[in-house]
Write a protein that holds these residues in place. Structure first.
Motif, PDB file in Angstrom:
ATOM      1  N   LEU A  96      47.090  32.588  32.979  1.00 55.69           N
ATOM      2  CA  LEU A  96      45.840  31.936  33.382  1.00 55.69           C
ATOM      3  C   LEU A  96      46.001  30.418  33.525  1.00 55.69           C
ATOM      4  CD1 LEU A  96      43.313  33.897  31.110  1.00 55.69           C
ATOM      5  CD2 LEU A  96      44.179  34.488  33.387  1.00 55.69           C
ATOM      6  N   SER A  97      47.219  29.919  33.513  1.00 61.35           N
ATOM      7  CA  SER A  97      47.452  28.472  33.501  1.00 61.35           C
ATOM      8  C   SER A  97      46.971  27.767  34.769  1.00 61.35           C
ATOM      9  CB  SER A  97      48.936  28.172  33.268  1.00 61.35           C
ATOM     10  OG  SER A  97      49.722  28.682  34.335  1.00 61.35           O
ATOM     11  N   LYS A  98      46.853  28.459  35.885  1.00 62.34           N
ATOM     12  CA  LYS A  98      46.419  27.819  37.133  1.00 62.34           C
ATOM     13  C   LYS A  98      44.901  27.812  37.299  1.00 62.34           C
ATOM     14  CE  LYS A  98      48.619  28.741  40.969  1.00 62.34           C
ATOM     15  NZ  LYS A  98      49.331  29.442  42.051  1.00 62.34           N
ATOM     16  N   LEU A  99      44.197  28.495  36.406  1.00 65.54           N
ATOM     17  CA  LEU A  99      42.745  28.590  36.556  1.00 65.54           C
ATOM     18  C   LEU A  99      42.068  27.290  36.136  1.00 65.54           C
ATOM     19  CD1 LEU A  99      42.027  32.177  35.193  1.00 65.54           C
ATOM     20  CD2 LEU A  99      42.372  31.440  37.542  1.00 65.54           C
ATOM     21  N   PRO A 100      40.974  26.930  36.800  1.00 63.13           N
ATOM     22  CA  PRO A 100      40.235  25.726  36.402  1.00 63.13           C
ATOM     23  C   PRO A 100      39.576  25.926  35.041  1.00 63.13           C
ATOM     24  CG  PRO A 100      39.108  26.886  38.178  1.00 63.13           C
ATOM     25  CD  PRO A 100      40.402  27.587  37.965  1.00 63.13           C
ATOM     26  N   ASP A 101      39.265  24.827  34.366  1.00 65.13           N
ATOM     27  CA  ASP A 101      38.661  24.877  33.031  1.00 65.13           C
ATOM     28  C   ASP A 101      37.300  25.558  33.038  1.00 65.13           C
ATOM     29  OD1 ASP A 101      40.841  23.564  31.965  1.00 65.13           O
ATOM     30  OD2 ASP A 101      39.932  21.582  32.195  1.00 65.13           O
ATOM     31  N   HIS A 102      36.539  25.403  34.099  1.00 68.67           N
ATOM     32  CA  HIS A 102      35.175  25.914  34.156  1.00 68.67           C
ATOM     33  C   HIS A 102      35.083  27.363  34.650  1.00 68.67           C
ATOM     34  CE1 HIS A 102      36.057  24.354  38.153  1.00 68.67           C
ATOM     35  NE2 HIS A 102      35.194  25.250  38.614  1.00 68.67           N
ATOM     36  N   VAL A 103      36.180  28.122  34.595  1.00 68.34           N
ATOM     37  CA  VAL A 103      36.185  29.498  35.076  1.00 68.34           C
ATOM     38  C   VAL A 103      35.240  30.362  34.234  1.00 68.34           C
ATOM     39  CG1 VAL A 103      38.106  30.308  33.658  1.00 68.34           C
ATOM     40  CG2 VAL A 103      37.734  31.313  35.883  1.00 68.34           C
ATOM     41  N   SER A 104      34.679  31.400  34.843  1.00 64.82           N
ATOM     42  CA  SER A 104      33.708  32.250  34.151  1.00 64.82           C
ATOM     43  C   SER A 104      34.374  33.064  33.043  1.00 64.82           C
ATOM     44  CB  SER A 104      33.029  33.193  35.145  1.00 64.82           C
ATOM     45  OG  SER A 104      33.928  34.200  35.553  1.00 64.82           O
ATOM     46  N   GLU A 105      33.563  33.689  32.229  1.00 60.15           N
ATOM     47  CA  GLU A 105      34.067  34.509  31.123  1.00 60.15           C
ATOM     48  C   GLU A 105      34.561  35.868  31.593  1.00 60.15           C
ATOM     49  OE1 GLU A 105      34.750  33.750  27.877  1.00 60.15           O
ATOM     50  OE2 GLU A 105      34.372  31.737  28.644  1.00 60.15           O
ATOM     51  N   THR A 106      34.222  36.250  32.827  1.00 61.06           N
ATOM     52  CA  THR A 106      34.718  37.494  33.406  1.00 61.06           C
ATOM     53  C   THR A 106      35.641  37.132  34.562  1.00 61.06           C
ATOM     54  OG1 THR A 106      32.684  38.659  32.828  1.00 61.06           O
ATOM     55  CG2 THR A 106      34.078  39.674  34.517  1.00 61.06           C
ATOM     56  N   LEU A 107      36.846  37.678  34.543  1.00 56.25           N
ATOM     57  CA  LEU A 107      37.832  37.358  35.571  1.00 56.25           C
ATOM     58  C   LEU A 107      38.185  38.586  36.399  1.00 56.25           C
ATOM     59  CD1 LEU A 107      40.286  35.082  33.570  1.00 56.25           C
ATOM     60  CD2 LEU A 107      38.384  34.408  35.023  1.00 56.25           C
ATOM     61  N   ARG A 108      38.524  38.329  37.648  1.00 52.32           N
ATOM     62  CA  ARG A 108      38.957  39.380  38.575  1.00 52.32           C
ATOM     63  C   ARG A 108      40.482  39.463  38.486  1.00 52.32           C
ATOM     64  NH1 ARG A 108      40.110  39.204  44.384  1.00 52.32           N
ATOM     65  NH2 ARG A 108      39.383  41.124  45.379  1.00 52.32           N
ATOM     66  N   ILE A 109      40.979  40.621  38.084  1.00 58.21           N
ATOM     67  CA  ILE A 109      42.411  40.836  37.917  1.00 58.21           C
ATOM     68  C   ILE A 109      42.911  41.743  39.028  1.00 58.21           C
ATOM     69  CG2 ILE A 109      44.195  41.809  36.403  1.00 58.21           C
ATOM     70  CD1 ILE A 109      42.946  39.232  35.314  1.00 58.21           C
TER      71      ILE A 109
END
Length: 154
Positions: A96-109
């Motif tokens: 998840l290192s490339k994700l922005p800090d403000h990403v939601s609590e649910t992620l699309r995998i």
């Protein structure tokens, strides 16, 4: 029938076969070189490029092996699936290192069979059989950065 171009939430065109091929290339680079996934990618329908951080330039043989391994994965006709999981669960199965800090609590995998698992909002094929043949068209190495340029053919 050729896959259609789709728009992402920024109205940027995406070509699902190329975007899915990028996932396979990223995982191949991680497995072969132990490097991080691409930090800089430009994915387009006709040709694309990805940059990887490597301590030394790969050999011509290694470049050919990258191409061969990516095509071996494509040729397995793996299903490409999408799941929605909590950020906590995602951290145990994907980088998840490339994700922005403000990403939601649910992620699309997005999963490419058992080969790759990645948090991603992009458009993908349903099966690697839809990708075509992966071809590295050029590469260069400078200051710890390998740039691969590639295309897909029938």
């Amino acid at each position: 029938m050729e896959p259609e171009i789709q728009l992402n939430e920024h109205n940027k065109q995406e070509y699902p076969p190329m975007h899915t091929a990028e996932h396979i290339l990223n995982q191949t680079m991680v497995r072969m070189f132990g490097c991080p996934r691409s930090r800089n990618a430009h994915i387009e329908r006709k040709k694309s490029k990805c940059d990887y951080e490597l301590p030394e330039a790969p050999t011509e043989e290694q470049i050919k092996e990258i191409e061969q391994r990516v095509n071996e994965v494509i040729d397995q006709h793996l299903p490409v699936t999408i799941d929605y999981v909590s950020k906590e669960e995602a951290s145990s199965i994907a980088d998840l290192s490339k994700l922005p800090d403000h990403v939601s609590e649910t992620l699309r995998i997005v999963r490419v069979g058992d080969y790759d698992t990645c948090a991603c909002i992009g458009s993908h094929v349903e099966n690697t059989a839809e990708i075509g043949h992966f071809k590295i068209i050029s590469f260069d190495y400078s200051d710890g950065r390998l740039r691969l340029r590639f295309k897909l053919t029938e």
